[in-house]
Design a protein around this motif. Structure first.
Motif, PDB file in Angstrom:
ATOM      1  N   UNK A 126       1.219  -0.980   0.032  1.00  0.00           N
ATOM      2  CA  UNK A 126       0.080   0.178  -0.213  1.00  0.00           C
ATOM      3  C   UNK A 126       1.201   1.057   0.087  1.00  0.00           C
ATOM      4  N   UNK A 127       0.345   2.165  -0.626  1.00  0.00           N
ATOM      5  CA  UNK A 127       1.101   3.326  -1.156  1.00  0.00           C
ATOM      6  C   UNK A 127       0.361   4.326  -0.954  1.00  0.00           C
ATOM      7  N   UNK A 128       0.063   5.131   0.094  1.00  0.00           N
ATOM      8  CA  UNK A 128      -0.027   7.081   0.819  1.00  0.00           C
ATOM      9  C   UNK A 128       0.449   7.131   0.495  1.00  0.00           C
ATOM     10  N   UNK A 129       0.318   8.493  -1.088  1.00  0.00           N
ATOM     11  CA  UNK A 129       0.848   9.530  -1.418  1.00  0.00           C
ATOM     12  C   UNK A 129       1.085  11.286  -0.496  1.00  0.00           C
ATOM     13  N   UNK A 130       1.283  12.016  -0.089  1.00  0.00           N
ATOM     14  CA  UNK A 130       1.110  12.770   0.231  1.00  0.00           C
ATOM     15  C   UNK A 130      -0.099  14.179  -0.149  1.00  0.00           C
ATOM     16  N   UNK A 160       5.392  19.471 -11.189  1.00  0.00           N
ATOM     17  CA  UNK A 160       4.206  19.440  -9.642  1.00  0.00           C
ATOM     18  C   UNK A 160       4.840  18.887  -8.481  1.00  0.00           C
ATOM     19  N   UNK A 161       5.566  19.963  -8.085  1.00  0.00           N
ATOM     20  CA  UNK A 161       6.344  19.098  -6.887  1.00  0.00           C
ATOM     21  C   UNK A 161       5.105  18.502  -6.066  1.00  0.00           C
ATOM     22  N   UNK A 162       4.460  17.568  -5.000  1.00  0.00           N
ATOM     23  CA  UNK A 162       3.992  16.674  -4.275  1.00  0.00           C
ATOM     24  C   UNK A 162       3.174  16.349  -5.492  1.00  0.00           C
ATOM     25  N   UNK A 163       2.813  16.323  -6.498  1.00  0.00           N
ATOM     26  CA  UNK A 163       1.425  15.379  -7.002  1.00  0.00           C
ATOM     27  C   UNK A 163       2.834  14.434  -7.730  1.00  0.00           C
ATOM     28  N   UNK A 164       1.366  13.353  -8.326  1.00  0.00           N
ATOM     29  CA  UNK A 164       1.884  11.949  -8.602  1.00  0.00           C
ATOM     30  C   UNK A 164       1.848  11.703  -9.841  1.00  0.00           C
TER      31      UNK A 164
END
Length: 202
Positions: free
Chosen positions: A99-103, A182-186
């Motif tokens: 499970x990956x929970x991104x910022x 875009x910093x903080x986006x994936x």
């Protein structure tokens, strides 16, 4: 008075013999009863299962958790794991899930029939029919996926198929990683002979 003393003395002498014998008989009975059939409280493992666990050095339901440098929380778990003799500190796993929970609030759930954790190389490999489900509505399937442990980066080697908002996607490779623009986006990026079957919403 003398006859009373003699009777009492005889009683005490007899008691010194009878009481120890009675106690010995009771103890013997207790030991015999304790050797009877079990009452169901035995451990639910056969000798063969215990010997197999010792021989294989298997760990049941292991889990790993960490945070990447860019702030993504990673949680890995499996049904069972064994030490990987080819990778010091590594392990192979069965029914591996991640499970990956991104910022940015998005997340991805990954699963595969098999897996391998290599702390030295800072990677986890999930194979045997791997799949990713993202909170943005994508379902990605590939034979094998590699997830970095130090940064948010999941790559798949083809063939890769995906179902998502645009429709069905086929490609040679796929990568889930931070968006450099875009910093903080994936973002999910597909490469290598990409084919999109567009399915417009009604």
């Amino acid at each position: 008075m003398a006859s009373y003393d003699n009777a009492y003395s005889r009683f005490i002498a007899l008691a010194k013999i009878v009481l120890p014998l009675a106690a010995l008989g009771i103890l013997s009975t207790l030991f015999l009863i304790s050797r009877g059939p079990g009452n169901g409280d035995e451990l639910p493992y056969s000798r063969v299962e215990v010997e197999e666990l010792v021989r294989e050095q298997r760990i049941g339901a292991p889990n790993y958790a960490g945070v990447t440098r860019d702030g993504t929380a990673i949680a890995l778990r499996a049904d069972a794991a064994r030490p990987d003799t080819g990778s010091p500190g590594g392990a192979t796993a069965e029914a591996m899930r991640a499970r990956l929970d991104m910022p940015d609030g998005s997340h991805a759930d990954i699963s595969a029939a098999h897996g391998m954790l290599d702390p030295a190389a800072e990677i986890a490999v999930l194979d045997g029919g791997a799949r990713i489900e993202t909170s943005t509505g994508y379902l990605v399937q590939a034979e094998s996926l590699t997830s970095a442990l130090a940064e948010t980066a999941v790559t798949a080697q083809g063939p890769v198929t995906a179902e998502g908002p645009p429709g069905r996607i086929e490609a040679a490779t796929m990568r889930l990683s931070a968006d450099p623009a875009n910093q903080g986006r994936y973002v999910l990026v597909f490469n290598g002979g990409v084919k999109l079957v567009y399915d417009p919403e009604e």
